[in-house]
Design an enzyme around this catalytic site. Structure first.
Site, PDB file in Angstrom:
ATOM      1  N   CYS A 105       0.839  -1.203   0.000  1.00 42.65           N
ATOM      2  CA  CYS A 105       0.000   0.000   0.000  1.00 42.65           C
ATOM      3  C   CYS A 105       0.867   1.244   0.000  1.00 42.65           C
ATOM      4  O   CYS A 105       1.860   1.329   0.739  1.00 42.65           O
ATOM      5  CB  CYS A 105      -0.923  -0.012   1.218  1.00 42.65           C
ATOM      6  N   CYS A 134      -6.015  -0.739   8.030  1.00 42.54           N
ATOM      7  CA  CYS A 134      -5.435   0.602   7.924  1.00 42.54           C
ATOM      8  C   CYS A 134      -5.143   1.125   9.321  1.00 42.54           C
ATOM      9  O   CYS A 134      -6.028   1.144  10.182  1.00 42.54           O
ATOM     10  CB  CYS A 134      -6.355   1.562   7.180  1.00 42.54           C
ATOM     11  N   PHE A 153      -3.834  33.143   3.625  1.00 38.22           N
ATOM     12  CA  PHE A 153      -4.181  31.770   3.235  1.00 38.22           C
ATOM     13  C   PHE A 153      -5.015  31.134   4.356  1.00 38.22           C
ATOM     14  O   PHE A 153      -4.704  30.054   4.849  1.00 38.22           O
ATOM     15  CB  PHE A 153      -2.933  30.928   2.943  1.00 38.22           C
ATOM     16  N   ASP A 192      -8.069  34.742   1.468  1.00 31.37           N
ATOM     17  CA  ASP A 192      -7.903  33.494   0.735  1.00 31.37           C
ATOM     18  C   ASP A 192      -8.550  33.661  -0.638  1.00 31.37           C
ATOM     19  O   ASP A 192      -9.399  34.548  -0.832  1.00 31.37           O
ATOM     20  CB  ASP A 192      -8.539  32.320   1.482  1.00 31.37           C
ATOM     21  N   ASP A 224      -0.200  30.474   6.179  1.00 32.98           N
ATOM     22  CA  ASP A 224      -0.390  29.024   6.112  1.00 32.98           C
ATOM     23  C   ASP A 224      -0.635  28.650   4.649  1.00 32.98           C
ATOM     24  O   ASP A 224      -1.737  28.254   4.271  1.00 32.98           O
ATOM     25  CB  ASP A 224      -1.563  28.603   6.997  1.00 32.98           C
ATOM     26  N   CYS A 255       3.420  23.162   5.299  1.00 35.62           N
ATOM     27  CA  CYS A 255       3.287  21.721   5.112  1.00 35.62           C
ATOM     28  C   CYS A 255       4.395  21.181   4.215  1.00 35.62           C
ATOM     29  O   CYS A 255       4.365  20.013   3.823  1.00 35.62           O
ATOM     30  CB  CYS A 255       1.921  21.370   4.533  1.00 35.62           C
TER      31      CYS A 255
END
Length: 361
Positions: A15, A93, A223, A244, A290, A316
């Protein structure tokens, strides 16, 4: 957490959902922090500001993009196989919330008469406070008729879904899907962006507030999305200006912000094409960014020209972050603190929350 030397999921290695389950917790944290420090050193950023890694536990992931296909009358439903577009039939999972995993068996049964042989369907699932929001998408799905709508409606009711959509058609909405940001309920959508889990929401917000001055006057939330940080900032600041370009996300924020007249002022703006300039930032005490994975170089260039005393950056993607951070430092900011957060367990991804202050502020 204790060290885990054997991968906990029997699908590991096949996976594509997880790639680092074969590392112990110590090895895992060391791997992520070493990668981060290498990026910092490349841009001559200080590594002594990096705090220990926070890891969000398994079985908390509230959103998933699943794929399904029919193989010999059997529906294969799950994530892509690692390194290919073959679908792994998910039988276990360790990252998804149980509510999402438990949907897979009845979903396979439903899909068995929806998917033509060898054709594919995408299913987006979001766990919300009022149930799952589910969207099925695929040009090979059959045309909706009364009989099929009845079956889909029965499925949604049996599974207590908040909402079910097939392509662009709403089949059933029992509740408006919502999530809460700092106690404020905000409309959510399986097709829109949210952080990976409610735990991530809480830890990210806690980290941001720990870096925020006690009572800032004016905060720019850049954002802002649906307002994860907006409503937490509103509790501290006199006014929050939220920007945004996502109309749906901004609409959800706007509806929720009606409870705080004058405290939250939202505006539609593409900050990639038209970042806030130094003049527009002149009254801002704290700028919170962000951005998506590509970063916010254009906005950071404008911040570097501004007099904003404090920037908090949530990223991120450490690779784009270090480039933006170097631009802020070159513009007179000092990187004072950085908190790494692992919200995509057993993946290479890493979130960082950083605080920059002007040397002369």
């Amino acid at each position: 957490m204790t060290d885990v030397w054997a991968p906990p999921c029997p699908l590991f290695g096949t996976c594509g959902g997880c790639s680092l389950q074969d590392l112990s917790w110590d090895q895992y944290a060391d791997f992520k922090l070493r990668k981060l420090k290498v990026l910092f050193e490349r841009e001559n950023l200080p590594t002594d500001v990096i705090t220990p890694l926070s890891i969000i536990k398994g079985k908390t992931r509230r959103r998933a993009l699943l794929r399904a296909t029919k193989v010999h009358q059997s529906v294969h439903l799950g994530f892509y196989q690692r390194g290919s577009h073959d679908i792994v039939n998910m039988t276990a999972c360790e990252v998804l919330r149980p509510e999402i995993f438990d949907l897979l068996t009845p979903l396979r049964k439903l899909l068995s008469f929806l998917i033509p042989a060898k054709k594919r369907v995408e299913i987006e699932v979001l766990h919300t406070e009022v149930g799952l929001d589910v969207v099925m998408t695929g040009k090979e799905l059959p045309a909706l008729n009364l009989s099929l709508i009845e079956k889909l409606t029965a499925f949604a009711e049996d599974q207590a879904l908040a909402r079910l959509r097939v392509n662009d058609t709403l089949i059933l909405q029992r509740h408006v899907p919502v999530v809460s940001f700092n106690g404020v309920k905000v409309a959510a959508d399986a097709k829109g962006f949210l952080q990976a889990s409610a735990d991530a929401d809480a830890l990210l917000t806690e980290a941001v507030l720990s870096l925020l001055p006690e009572t800032p006057d004016t905060v720019a939330d850049l954002f802002c999305g649906r307002g994860l940080f907006t409503f937490a900032l509103r509790a501290r600041a006199r006014v929050v200006h939220a920007y945004d370009s996502d109309d749906a996300a901004l609409g959800a924020l706007r509806a929720a912000a009606k409870a705080f007249p004058g405290r939250v002022k939202e505006a539609a703006r593409n900050l990639f094409q038209m970042p806030l300039n130094a003049s527009e930032l002149k009254d801002v005490d704290v700028a919170l960014l962000d951005p998506p994975r590509v970063g916010a170089m254009g906005q950071c260039k404008e911040l570097a020209k501004s007099a904003v005393p404090h920037v908090i950056y949530v990223s991120c993607n450490p690779e784009s972050f270090v480039k933006d951070a170097a631009r802020l430092v070159a513009g007179g900011y000092t990187l004072e603190a950085l908190h790494p957060l692992d919200q995509f367990l057993w993946s290479p991804h890493l979130e960082v929350i950083a605080s920059f202050k002007r040397k002369d502020s």
